[in-house]
Design a protein around this motif. Structure first.
Motif, mmCIF file in Angstrom:
data_model
loop_
_atom_site.group_PDB
_atom_site.id
_atom_site.type_symbol
_atom_site.label_atom_id
_atom_site.label_comp_id
_atom_site.label_asym_id
_atom_site.label_seq_id
_atom_site.Cartn_x
_atom_site.Cartn_y
_atom_site.Cartn_z
ATOM 1 N N LEU A 114 35.529 31.011 40.819
ATOM 2 C CA LEU A 114 35.640 32.111 39.859
ATOM 3 C C LEU A 114 35.078 31.661 38.522
ATOM 4 C CD1 LEU A 114 36.754 34.882 38.881
ATOM 5 C CD2 LEU A 114 38.910 33.687 38.369
ATOM 6 N N TYR A 120 39.240 37.509 43.089
ATOM 7 C CA TYR A 120 39.589 36.104 43.345
ATOM 8 C C TYR A 120 41.035 35.980 43.834
ATOM 9 C CZ TYR A 120 40.829 31.245 42.281
ATOM 10 O OH TYR A 120 41.297 29.952 42.359
ATOM 11 N N THR A 173 38.580 38.503 38.490
ATOM 12 C CA THR A 173 39.837 37.777 38.675
ATOM 13 C C THR A 173 40.686 38.413 39.762
ATOM 14 O OG1 THR A 173 39.799 37.101 36.343
ATOM 15 C CG2 THR A 173 41.902 36.920 37.507
#
Length: 349
Positions: free
Chosen positions: A49, A31, A28
């Motif tokens: 993602l 991303y 995350t």
């Protein structure tokens, strides 16, 4: 803020979760950095993602297919594939071995149906027709490894699918980077794993040498090789598959949204734009600088050739790792020197 977009950037990011919650935070965070217009500035439509329940075998393979289709339309694509989770080999009592990645829905009773084999993963990577492709494998080894149903088989952590190294063995822009070597742990941290924490810093510009606005592959690798062993809780050294072929220091992304300078930084004299026209004194000094740079480039080029030869024939693991770090550093210096030489020659036109 320049409002630029790194338009040729594509990425597939996977964080499995399950017994490794840090992998979700890792993927995350990568991303968020990639799609942030003030950092890497990738287009959100070109970054996928997958974490936890979305990181099943079927969804990962489908995401690969979408990425393959996207990239097929852009010959200038730069692709990042990032996986954080368990990766390793099943070893049988008969001596056989098969690599696989562990998706969210892995079932030890149905390995073939729920794991992603090294062969499948390699085929998907091979189908990504991008000249600039970086595969980042943060294969963690924390809190145990997947239990297998068959008593005559065991699971061992392994950094990279062997087939993948063979497939990406040619071409200077297709690279596999593992978070650790085969006999080492990949250590977790707070809030991110040691490898991913350093990767995030490198992509944010901490690795940049020339401060040209780009996070470049050789700079990033050198930063990882230097910082990960210092930050990990135990022995951990990143692995790159093709240290002998990384002369092209291509950009992975912007580090400051297209600006050359991070917030609070100001241009240093060597980055002051050259005059549009040169008087005789300026031209003479510029020509002297060009000749000096060319001489240094020639010397460093010969040094890199010798280091590549030494690296290729060295067999001792410890010495080879040291040579690997030194060679990456020299390759990067040579690439930066070449870029500086190009800029001077351009100014003399």
């Amino acid at each position: 803020m320049t409002n630029k977009t790194f338009s040729n950037g594509y990425a597939l990011l996977v964080g499995i979760g399950v017994d490794l919650p840090v992998t979700v935070k890792d993927a995350t965070a990568v991303y968020n950095l990639l799609i942030d217009p003030s950092h890497a500035a990738y287009s959100t439509e070109q970054v996928a993602l997958l974490t936890e329940t979305s990181a099943t075998r079927q969804q990962i393979l489908a995401a690969f297919d979408r990425l393959i289709e996207q990239v097929s339309q852009n010959p200038e694509a730069t692709v990042i594939v990032y996986y954080s989770g368990h990766g390793g080999s099943i070893k049988g009592s008969d001596g056989s071995s098969e690599y696989f990645l562990v998706p969210y829905d892995f079932n030890k009773s149905r390995i073939a149906d729920t794991a992603i084999s090294g062969r499948e993963f390699t085929e998907k990577i091979e189908a990504i027709k991008a000249r600039k492709l970086v595969v980042l494998l943060d294969c963690c080894h924390a809190g145990g490894v997947p239990a297998l149903k068959e008593v005559d088989k065991s699971y061992t952590k392994s950094p990279v699918p062997p087939d993948l190294l063979n497939v990406l063995g040619s071409g200077s822009g297709r690279v596999v980077v593992a978070s650790s070597r085969e006999n080492e742990y990949s250590y977790t941290g707070n809030p991110y794993s040691a490898f991913t924490a350093c990767l995030l810093e490198a992509l944010q510009g901490k690795a940049a040498v020339n401060k040209d606005g780009y996070a470049r592959i050789l700079d990033v690798l050198i930063y990882l090789f230097d910082q990960v062993p210092k930050r990990a809780s135990g022995p951990q050294h990143p692995f790159v598959n093709k240290v002998l072929g990384l002369g092209d220091n291509f950009p992975l992304c912007y580090y400051a949204g297209g600006s050359k300078f991070l917030p609070g930084e100001s241009p240093s004299p060597e980055f002051t734009p050259a005059p549009t026209s040169l008087n005789s004194g300026q031209r003479r000094r510029m020509e002297q600088k060009r000749d000096a740079l060319q001489g240094e480039w020639n010397l460093r080029s010969e040094k890199v050739k010798r280091m590549r030869t030494d690296f290729a024939i060295e067999t001792a693991t410890a010495i080879k790792f040291q040579l690997e770090q030194q060679l990456l550093d020299e390759e990067a210096r040579l690439a930066h020197l070449g870029a500086e030489l190009d800029a001077v020659e351009q100014a003399l036109l």
